[in-house]
Design a protein around this motif. Structure first.
Motif, mmCIF file in Angstrom:
data_model
loop_
_atom_site.group_PDB
_atom_site.id
_atom_site.type_symbol
_atom_site.label_atom_id
_atom_site.label_comp_id
_atom_site.label_asym_id
_atom_site.label_seq_id
_atom_site.Cartn_x
_atom_site.Cartn_y
_atom_site.Cartn_z
ATOM 1 N N ASN A 2 0.822 -1.202 0.000
ATOM 2 C CA ASN A 2 0.000 0.000 0.000
ATOM 3 C C ASN A 2 0.864 1.262 0.000
ATOM 4 O O ASN A 2 2.072 1.217 0.199
ATOM 5 N N SER A 3 0.217 2.403 -0.221
ATOM 6 C CA SER A 3 0.956 3.659 -0.384
ATOM 7 C C SER A 3 1.675 4.079 0.892
ATOM 8 O O SER A 3 2.765 4.651 0.832
ATOM 9 N N LYS A 4 1.089 3.796 2.058
ATOM 10 C CA LYS A 4 1.760 4.132 3.322
ATOM 11 C C LYS A 4 3.053 3.326 3.464
ATOM 12 O O LYS A 4 4.069 3.843 3.918
ATOM 13 N N ILE A 9 9.010 3.111 3.352
ATOM 14 C CA ILE A 9 10.268 2.542 2.849
ATOM 15 C C ILE A 9 11.057 3.597 2.090
ATOM 16 O O ILE A 9 12.273 3.735 2.283
ATOM 17 N N LYS A 10 10.376 4.382 1.268
ATOM 18 C CA LYS A 10 11.056 5.397 0.450
ATOM 19 C C LYS A 10 11.771 6.446 1.304
ATOM 20 O O LYS A 10 12.842 6.927 0.934
ATOM 21 N N GLU A 36 -0.190 -7.873 5.534
ATOM 22 C CA GLU A 36 0.748 -6.775 5.756
ATOM 23 C C GLU A 36 -0.061 -5.516 6.050
ATOM 24 O O GLU A 36 -0.946 -5.144 5.293
ATOM 25 N N GLU A 37 0.250 -4.877 7.182
ATOM 26 C CA GLU A 37 -0.476 -3.683 7.599
ATOM 27 C C GLU A 37 0.521 -2.579 7.945
ATOM 28 O O GLU A 37 1.704 -2.840 8.133
ATOM 29 N N PHE A 38 0.006 -1.371 8.066
ATOM 30 C CA PHE A 38 0.816 -0.254 8.517
ATOM 31 C C PHE A 38 0.186 0.240 9.808
ATOM 32 O O PHE A 38 -0.892 0.837 9.789
ATOM 33 N N LYS A 39 0.811 -0.078 10.940
ATOM 34 C CA LYS A 39 0.267 0.284 12.255
ATOM 35 C C LYS A 39 1.357 0.953 13.081
ATOM 36 O O LYS A 39 2.525 0.593 12.977
ATOM 37 N N MET A 40 0.929 1.917 13.886
ATOM 38 C CA MET A 40 1.859 2.623 14.769
ATOM 39 C C MET A 40 3.040 3.201 13.989
ATOM 40 O O MET A 40 4.159 3.264 14.485
ATOM 41 N N PRO A 43 5.605 -0.947 9.337
ATOM 42 C CA PRO A 43 5.019 -2.171 8.771
ATOM 43 C C PRO A 43 4.830 -3.262 9.841
ATOM 44 O O PRO A 43 5.747 -3.534 10.620
ATOM 45 N N TRP A 44 3.651 -3.866 9.855
ATOM 46 C CA TRP A 44 3.311 -4.963 10.766
ATOM 47 C C TRP A 44 2.800 -6.138 9.951
ATOM 48 O O TRP A 44 2.177 -5.972 8.906
#
Length: 108
Positions: A2-4, A9-10, A36-40, A43-44
């Motif tokens: 996803n974009s987040k 990473i970028k 794969e999620e983006f939490k806190m 990446p989680w």
């Protein structure tokens, strides 16, 4: 991805960016269907693993819930539910060792 995740990473500096990409690849190769999620802000992966770029290294975090004391000893940190290992360079990533740790946590 996803974009987040892409933005996170970028924005990393080298070598943290490349370390995160390599560790992420290992997680996704080991568990192709993992969520794969983006939490806190990081990446989680199904609440079992996380990746975080820090000033001079990357931490790959692992859930220690249900692990024996011996298994918990494989990781660093003082967390009650999550511990980590520190990675300072791409060269020190041993994919076989990382996969073993991933599987200890997922009980395979």
């Amino acid at each position: 991805m996803n974009s987040k995740m892409q933005a996170y990473i970028k924005k990393q500096r080298s070598p943290q960016k490349e370390i995160i990409e390599k560790l992420r690849d290992i997680i996704l190769k080991t568990y192709p269907d993992i969520k794969e999620e983006f939490k806190m802000g990081v990446p989680w992966y199904e609440g079992k693993y996380y990746l975080v770029g820090l000033k001079d290294h990357v931490n790959i975090g692992f859930s220690i819930e249900g692990l024996s004391e011996e298994e918990k000893g494989l990781f660093e940190g003082t967390g009650k539910t999550m511990k980590h290992i520190k990675v300072f360079s791409l060269e020190e990533i041993n994919e076989e060792d990382i996969v073993k740790l991933l599987k200890v946590v997922k009980k395979e």
